[in-house]
Scaffold this active site. Structure first.
Site, short mmCIF file in Angstrom:
data_model
loop_
_atom_site.label_atom_id
_atom_site.label_comp_id
_atom_site.label_asym_id
_atom_site.label_seq_id
_atom_site.Cartn_x
_atom_site.Cartn_y
_atom_site.Cartn_z
N ASP A 1 70.82 102.83 -34.36
CA ASP A 1 70.27 102.34 -35.62
C ASP A 1 71.21 102.74 -36.76
O ASP A 1 72.13 103.53 -36.56
CB ASP A 1 68.85 102.84 -35.84
CG ASP A 1 68.74 104.34 -35.97
OD1 ASP A 1 69.77 105.01 -36.12
OD2 ASP A 1 67.61 104.86 -35.91
N SER A 2 70.98 102.19 -37.92
CA SER A 2 71.95 102.35 -39.01
C SER A 2 71.81 103.66 -39.75
O SER A 2 72.69 104.04 -40.53
CB SER A 2 71.79 101.21 -40.01
OG SER A 2 70.56 101.34 -40.72
N GLY A 3 70.70 104.36 -39.55
CA GLY A 3 70.44 105.58 -40.30
C GLY A 3 69.65 105.36 -41.57
O GLY A 3 69.22 106.32 -42.21
N GLY A 4 69.43 104.11 -41.93
CA GLY A 4 68.75 103.82 -43.18
C GLY A 4 67.34 104.37 -43.25
O GLY A 4 66.94 104.94 -44.27
N ASP B 1 70.38 98.86 -44.12
CA ASP B 1 69.42 98.17 -44.97
C ASP B 1 68.64 99.17 -45.80
O ASP B 1 68.76 100.38 -45.64
CB ASP B 1 68.47 97.31 -44.13
CG ASP B 1 67.65 98.15 -43.14
OD1 ASP B 1 68.07 99.28 -42.83
OD2 ASP B 1 66.61 97.67 -42.67
N GLN C 1 64.13 91.90 -43.67
CA GLN C 1 63.21 92.68 -44.49
C GLN C 1 62.33 91.73 -45.30
O GLN C 1 62.47 90.51 -45.23
CB GLN C 1 63.97 93.65 -45.38
CG GLN C 1 64.65 94.80 -44.65
CD GLN C 1 63.65 95.81 -44.07
OE1 GLN C 1 62.44 95.71 -44.29
NE2 GLN C 1 64.16 96.78 -43.33
N GLY D 1 61.02 97.12 -41.24
CA GLY D 1 60.01 97.36 -42.25
C GLY D 1 58.58 97.30 -41.77
O GLY D 1 57.65 97.30 -42.59
N ASP E 1 61.83 99.58 -29.48
CA ASP E 1 62.12 101.01 -29.30
C ASP E 1 60.99 101.78 -29.96
O ASP E 1 60.36 101.30 -30.89
CB ASP E 1 63.45 101.40 -29.96
CG ASP E 1 63.30 101.63 -31.46
OD1 ASP E 1 63.13 102.79 -31.86
OD2 ASP E 1 63.31 100.63 -32.21
N CYS F 1 55.17 106.00 -10.20
CA CYS F 1 56.26 106.88 -10.63
C CYS F 1 56.29 108.15 -9.78
O CYS F 1 55.30 108.51 -9.14
CB CYS F 1 56.11 107.23 -12.11
SG CYS F 1 54.92 108.54 -12.48
N CYS G 1 53.33 110.68 -10.53
CA CYS G 1 52.02 110.34 -9.97
C CYS G 1 52.02 110.43 -8.45
O CYS G 1 50.97 110.65 -7.83
CB CYS G 1 51.62 108.94 -10.42
SG CYS G 1 51.15 108.87 -12.19
N HIS H 1 56.59 110.33 -16.63
CA HIS H 1 55.53 109.36 -16.34
C HIS H 1 55.42 108.31 -17.44
O HIS H 1 55.32 107.11 -17.15
CB HIS H 1 54.17 110.06 -16.19
CG HIS H 1 53.02 109.10 -16.29
ND1 HIS H 1 52.64 108.28 -15.25
CD2 HIS H 1 52.22 108.77 -17.35
CE1 HIS H 1 51.63 107.51 -15.65
NE2 HIS H 1 51.37 107.78 -16.92
#
Length: 380
Positions: free
Chosen positions: A93-96, A147, A194, A221, A271, A311, A314, A340
């Site tokens: 990500d951009s860090g914004g 952004d 945005q 946003g 994400d 998984c 489990c 899990h």
């Protein structure tokens, strides 16, 4: 050699799509969920176990990595993939968002954002050019444009000004990315739409981003406290404003039922820190809703977290043991609960991809929501 970036849609069901993104470090099946590796690690997980859960791509965080250990150090050590031992694609990500939410802002203008680190108070400038430089030093496969985010409760004038500035920053981000030499030849870049919850502003943002031209487009946003109904209301129109032949990424989402609803509305990538953060705090996701393994009723429960889950957790450990580990504060508890949860999220993506491919998404989504919402409030 595999294409730098190629998105192929294999099937559609209503607005939903399933397909794949081909990149040189691997193929990303969509809809895709990206576990968050904020500081060069998916917390409590080894990279091989993250991959075994079904993840095709993970997310790294520009803001956190620029502060510690610094992007320059990561570059000297061979780049983020080698540094953390993850060979497949990484989106940064951009860090914004973190600049706005975690740090102490000292100045925000057309140049960028001056801020004080939340770690040690040192001053930094984050601009579109600096964000692209950091992501290039990290060796990101999918680079996000820089952004400006404002709350959805802001006035329309404030939202419009922030959206317009984000589009000017998107153009600068694109120019800086394309000027990045060999990295730009092997990586992709996404622009970020945005406009808060406003259809007109979102449309203007989408048009500006499309004119600039990106490899994919994110919906930014949202998931910042507006509630699911408002988010879905925005997603009823926002994805359709973006190019249909490129991936659409909903940033920071989210809960399993959020993901299902967003896929129905045409989103391809997600994400969220929720599966890992919840695992560390004792919450597990199941097909009948989340449970709090700390609850006393699990102290002698001989069953798995989720009887329908395949998984390794489990298949091996009982709720009673996990209850003990979490209550005792044992590190293994956080590890197993996180493992899990990541498997649960990836299994959900597999189910969504299969339902879209067979034209049964509506039935799957309705059935999922009915069962997932059936969890007792005391379990959550």
């Amino acid at each position: 050699m595999t294409s730098r970036f190629q998105f192929t849609i294999h099937a559609t069901d209503g607005k939903a799509r399933t397909g794949e993104v081909a990149m040189r470090r691997g193929t990303i099946r969509t809809p895709a969920f990206m576990p968050v590796g904020t500081a060069a690690t998916v917390k409590a997980m080894k990279p091989a176990d993250v991959r075994a859960s079904g993840a095709d791509i993970i997310l790294g965080n520009t803001y956190h990595l620029m502060l510690r250990p610094t992007a320059e150090r990561v570059a000297r050590l061979g780049g983020l993939h080698a540094f953390m031992g993850w060979e497949r694609p990484i989106l940064t990500d951009s860090g914004g968002y973190q600049v706005m939410s975690l740090s102490e802002l000292t100045k925000r203008d057309e140049t960028g954002v001056e801020f004080k680190s939340h770690l040690d108070g040192t001053r930094h400038l984050m601009s579109p050019e600096r964000s692209m430089e950091i992501q290039r030093l990290l060796g990101s496969d999918i680079v996000m444009a820089f952004d400006e985010l404002v709350p959805t409760t802001s006035t329309k004038d404030v939202q419009a000004a922030a959206m317009a500035r984000s589009m000017r920053w998107a153009k600068r981000s694109r120019e800086a990315f394309l000027g990045g030499g060999a990295h730009a030849d092997n990586a992709a870049q996404f622009g970020i739409q945005q406009g808060a919850l406003d259809e007109e502003l979102r449309g203007q943002s989408a048009a500006a981003l499309t004119e600039i031209g990106f490899d994919g487009y994110a919906i930014g946003g949202l998931a910042v406290g507006e509630g699911q109904a408002a988010m879905f209301g925005c997603l009823d129109f926002a994805p359709g404003q973006l190019p249909a032949d490129q991936p659409r990424y909903l940033m920071g989402v989210g809960k399993p039922d959020d993901i299902v609803g967003a896929v129905e509305r045409g989103v391809d990538m997600f994400d969220c820190v929720l599966p890992t953060r919840s695992g560390r705090t004792g919450q597990a996701f199941t097909r009948t809703g989340p449970i709090n393994i700390r609850n006393a009723k699990f102290a002698e429960d001989r069953g798995p977290i989720d009887p329908e889950c395949g998984c390794p957790v489990c298949a091996t450990w009982e709720r009673a043991y996990l209850h003990h580990l979490v209550r005792a504060g044992e590190i293994l508890g956080a590890m197993l609960m996180t493992e899990h949860n990541l498997y649960f999220y990836q299994a959900l993506m597999i189910d969504l991809r299969g339902a879209i491919a067979t034209g049964t998404l509506n039935a799957f989504a309705s059935g999922f929501r009915a069962r997932y919402a059936g969890a007792k409030e005391s379990d959550a």
